[in-house]
Scaffold this motif. Sequence first.
Motif, short mmCIF file in Angstrom:
data_model
loop_
_atom_site.label_atom_id
_atom_site.label_comp_id
_atom_site.label_asym_id
_atom_site.label_seq_id
_atom_site.Cartn_x
_atom_site.Cartn_y
_atom_site.Cartn_z
N LEU A 90 0.83 -1.20 0.00
CA LEU A 90 0.00 0.00 0.00
C LEU A 90 0.87 1.25 0.00
N VAL A 91 1.92 1.21 0.80
CA VAL A 91 2.85 2.34 0.86
C VAL A 91 3.52 2.52 -0.49
N GLY A 94 1.18 4.19 -2.88
CA GLY A 94 1.07 5.61 -2.56
C GLY A 94 2.27 6.40 -3.04
N ASP A 95 3.46 5.84 -2.87
CA ASP A 95 4.67 6.53 -3.31
C ASP A 95 4.68 6.73 -4.82
N HIS A 98 2.37 9.37 -5.87
CA HIS A 98 2.83 10.69 -5.46
C HIS A 98 3.97 11.19 -6.33
N TRP A 152 -6.91 0.73 0.55
CA TRP A 152 -6.43 0.92 -0.81
C TRP A 152 -7.14 2.11 -1.44
N ASP A 154 -8.53 4.63 0.02
CA ASP A 154 -8.12 5.89 0.63
C ASP A 154 -6.88 6.44 -0.06
N VAL A 155 -5.93 5.56 -0.33
CA VAL A 155 -4.70 6.00 -0.99
C VAL A 155 -5.01 6.60 -2.36
N ARG A 158 -6.96 9.97 -2.20
CA ARG A 158 -6.11 11.11 -1.85
C ARG A 158 -5.35 11.60 -3.08
N PHE A 159 -4.87 10.65 -3.89
CA PHE A 159 -4.15 11.00 -5.12
C PHE A 159 -5.07 11.77 -6.07
#
Lengths: 224, 224
Positions: A90-91, A94-95, A98, A152, A154-155, A158-159
């Motif tokens: 998940l991290v 997100g990376d 981003h 998942w 949520d990530v 946010r993007f």
Amino acid sequence: MTKVTGEPANEVAAGPNEVAAGPGEVARGRRPSTSREDVARAALELFSRQGYDETTVDEIAAAVGVSRRTFFRYYESKSDAVWGEFDAELVRLGDRLHEAPDDEPMMEVLRRSVMATNRFGAGELDELRIRMGLISSVPDLVAHSAVRYEEWCDVVARFVARRIGASPDDLGPQTVARAALGAAMAAFACWARHDSDDLVGEVDRAFRLLATGFAEDRLHGGRA
Amino acid sequence: MTKVTGEPANEVAAGPNEVAAGPGEVARGRRPSTSREDVARAALELFSRQGYDETTVDEIAAAVGVSRRTFFRYYESKSDAVWGEFDAELVRLGDRLHEAPDDEPMMEVLRRSVMATNRFGAGELDELRIRMGLISSVPDLVAHSAVRYEEWCDVVARFVARRIGASPDDLGPQTVARAALGAAMAAFACWARHDSDDLVGEVDRAFRLLATGFAEDRLHGGRA
DNA sequence: GAATTTATAGCACTGGATGCCAAAATGGAA
DNA sequence: TTCCATTTTGGCATCCAGTGCTATAAATTC
């Protein structure tokens, strides 16, 4: 009891109590008698052999040589053991989202990032198929999966929110995120059920369908 | 105990044992001491007042004056009580999709059918908001929702499969169905959280976004 | 009133999950 | 070595969801 295993104690993601000894630090206190990975492996082995519902936590604990109580220090619940190190992925997702350049189209970034986080080595694929097979067939796991998939979403939300300048709670980001999750789930389900060895390919196709808005003429050529 | 209620015994969806006396038939045997509706109402009332996790099945049973064991004859699980008569709505959605004219575009049919099945009277809306609030916030209910939503997906996937001439298990139908579910969930979540009184409007907007393939320029004007 | 049908209460039991505390294991300091 | 701080573990005891079984209560039919 008191099984003396003599572990290397140099595992990356070590004991249950979160704060595993940092890079330079020396490990203090009693060393964990097993690892999250070992517990997950033992659990998965039992699940795939005798079924999820037919396997008790006591059996899993016994298989790795710890007490029932200790199992719950490694994983919050029985179903969590199937998910392994999902948080880490998940991290990574997100990376990737981003770090993507701002001029690349949003849905392109999304598609490529999801594909990238799902490139697994040949060795991991067999285990992954067992995992996904369980997750999408055992009711208890189907249920629990919703909680993980929400993270998942949520990530992704946010993007999208950052991209279009809105709140992650607004309809736009929420719709994109949950639809994207749907595409990813469809791809996984098809890959796990059929013999398609091409997981990333399925993801690719699903996200391209999503980006067309499901124009009916594009939907037919699904399976080569 | 043995609370003598003296029910009319003419309820539509009657007792726990499925086969409630048909239209003309006469009810035989002991009459149910309560109804699914009453149990659901009592449960919802307790959940919204003192929280889902803080409410035990014993309390719900006591509130409607039956034993704990009897509660489980009305609902399979504690979480099922929150969903009420969801099954009936599923059938309605399936019928609408099936009856739509073949020349109407697929995504149009889908959007209009989902909107139609979500037109509720003013009286039902308050209760629905409580339901959806619980379903999307309490982890246990979020989890259980996945099982119900899977049934929803099956209905949609079958419709899409028929439209494009594929198997419901194929990537196309699966992606459309799960993405559509995502849109519907996003609409519900936004409606339940914000004060938007316009549930159908949210559904409408979400499905229109879906049909555009999330072109970034259309995503901005989300909230009027 | 007896037989049949249906719904219920109550009990026993499995199994997941949690809080609590004493014991084991380890490194470091006295 | 001995004592101490630290961390993990084991083994309760407990709560609660869910299920199988059986006896009993209420209702209709004969």
